[in-house]
Design a protein around this motif. Structure first.
Motif: not given
Ligand code: ATP
Ligand code: MG
Length: 430
Positions: A27-54
């Motif tokens: 995930l970090s390598r992907i984020a780094e590559t996206a940042a280099g291209l100036g592209l905002p990258l997000y993780v969406v949907g199930g993971l953020p939801r379940d992360l906030l639910l603990g």
């Protein structure tokens, strides 16, 4: 289950704790590559939801604001692997085989990774496939099913850990509400009514009153759903711990008979699911649910849901067995085996799981544990050695030997030999 994070909290640390180390590196390598291209990258949907639910799931969906294909190509150029792009949906699949993240070299669990371009969706008519255009993250969140599923956490560069909550998902997570994003949501996609029930029951939430009020309008469109789509939603439910509660709720909201009049929920379903408990998921749950239906109803249901052929065969087999149980009560072990050998193994497993304790259940359990694999010492080779002309008699003799073992008429190799001698009507030398 309730929301348990501080909204002000930057979620980077939580994310890092939740994602296994090898996945985090990827995930970090992907984020780094996206940042280099100036592209905002997000993780969406199930993971953020379940992360906030603990209790985070490890399954993540990545959305990039911009061309996913470009990002995937650069990743493949840097780290290897191959990219397949689907331009209609702006998605790219990065096949990790042969890359630095090859499953064969490290302990990576995944073989490939999907990158999706943020997009907006409009529906030409209810139930149609959406018209898709490239869009911003806010468009992408707006096309989703529920506010709690419309959360995103940013991953690229200095933005790592920033929460996007344009549609007030956090508030709904706090209050335990499943809320559709707009009034046309269920007519755009009636499968969302089923998804709403799944999340509601999974998390012990409530479907928000405004959203519940949209269900009557969405009902009429269920008939238009393809077999594949509606079956997929039911499949997802039947994999859940609380599947019985989900079916109960569907029934209460009158969303089951709408799919097909044979679908039902009653106390018997709850009992069979609880007897089947942990072992039963997916296909076994389908059988536990529907095996009490007579075969003509299953045939009719099959015309609506188009089960895979082997699943349908298992279901029909379970239904036949279920309906015959009362007449099999005093069958001998060999009588049971004759019947059960003719059925798919899965049918027998399902009926065994679903039955209450009693003679029928113990016969099925013994069949599954021992009887089905019981074989006499004698085999075809042996009969040949004994000088018997190969032919249909082999099958009959071997079956008779097996039956004799099953019913306890022979109990040792010697007794088998004696019995075989009787069958063949002459002396056998060891
Ligand atoms: P689960 O834990 O059930 O997998 P999930 O949120 O990961 O939950 P998925 O089915 O994997 O659910 O879908 C990922 C995301 O895609 C969802 O969170 C939701 O934002 C979006 N989504 C899925 N199905 C639909 C749909 N029918 N309509 C709109 N958005 C959807
Ligand atoms: Mg998911």
């Amino acid at each position: 289950m309730r929301y348990n994070a501080d909204v002000e909290e930057n979620l980077a640390q939580r994310l890092r704790d939740a994602v296994p180390a090898d996945e985090w590196e990827l995930l970090s390598r992907i984020a780094e590559t996206a940042a280099g291209l100036g592209l905002p990258l997000y993780v969406v949907g199930g993971l953020p939801r379940d992360l906030l639910l603990g209790h985070p799931s490890i399954d993540f969906d990545l959305v990039v604001e911009g061309r996913a294909e470009g990002l995937a190509d650069l990743l493949a150029a840097r780290y290897g692997g191959r990219v397949t792009a689907h331009s209609r949906f702006g998605t790219a699949k990065w096949d990790l085989r042969g890359s630095n993240f090859d499953i064969r070299e490290k302990e990576w669990k995944r073989r490939s990774l999907d990158l999706v371009s943020a997009r907006s969706e409009t529906y030409k008519h209810p139930g149609a496939l959406p018209t898709v255009r490239p869009g911003l993250i806010e468009d992408d969140l707006r096309r989703r099913d529920f506010s709690v599923n419309a959360l995103a956490i940013r991953l690229d560069g200095a933005y790592l850990g920033e929460l996007r909550d344009d549609l007030h998902g956090v508030e709904d997570l706090r209050s335990g509400l499943v809320r559709a994003l707009h009034d046309g949501s269920f007519s755009d996609d009636p499968t969302r009514m089923y998804r709403a029930v799944r999340y509601e029951q999974r998390y012990g939430f409530q479907i928000a009153a405004d959203t519940l009020a949209l269900i009557p309008g969405g009902r009429a469109l269920v008939v238009k759903l393809s077999a594949q789509r509606i079956r997929h939603e039911l499949d997802l439910m039947l994999h859940e711990d609380r599947a019985a509660a989900m079916l109960a709720r569907l029934s209460e909201l009158d969303l089951l008979k709408l799919i097909h009049p044979a679908l039902f929920y009653d106390e018997g379903v709850r009992l069979r699911f609880s007897r089947g408990e942990q072992q039963a998921r997916g296909i076994l749950r389908w059988l536990l649910w529907l095996m009490v239906l007579p075969e003509p109803q299953l045939q009719s249901l099959e015309r609506r849901l188009h089960f895979p052929a082997d699943h349908y065969a298992a279901l029909a087999g379970a239904s036949r067995l279920w309906s015959e149980l009362s007449s099999m009560g005093d069958a001998s072990p060999s009588g049971w085996v004759d019947r059960l050998d003719a059925l798919p193994h899965l049918s027998v497993s399902a009926v065994a799981l679903g039955l209450e304790a009693g003679p029928a259940k113990s016969a099925l359990d013994q069949y599954l544990a021992e009887w089905h694999k019981l074989k006499p010492f004698t085999d075809g080779e042996e009969l040949k050695r004994l000088g018997l002309e190969p032919g249909p008699a082999y099958k009959t003799i071997l079956r008779d030997l097996r039956r004799a073992w099953l019913d306890g008429r022979i109990r040792s190799e010697q007794e088998e030999r004696d019995y075989l001698q009787q069958l063949l009507g002459r002396e056998i030398r060891p």
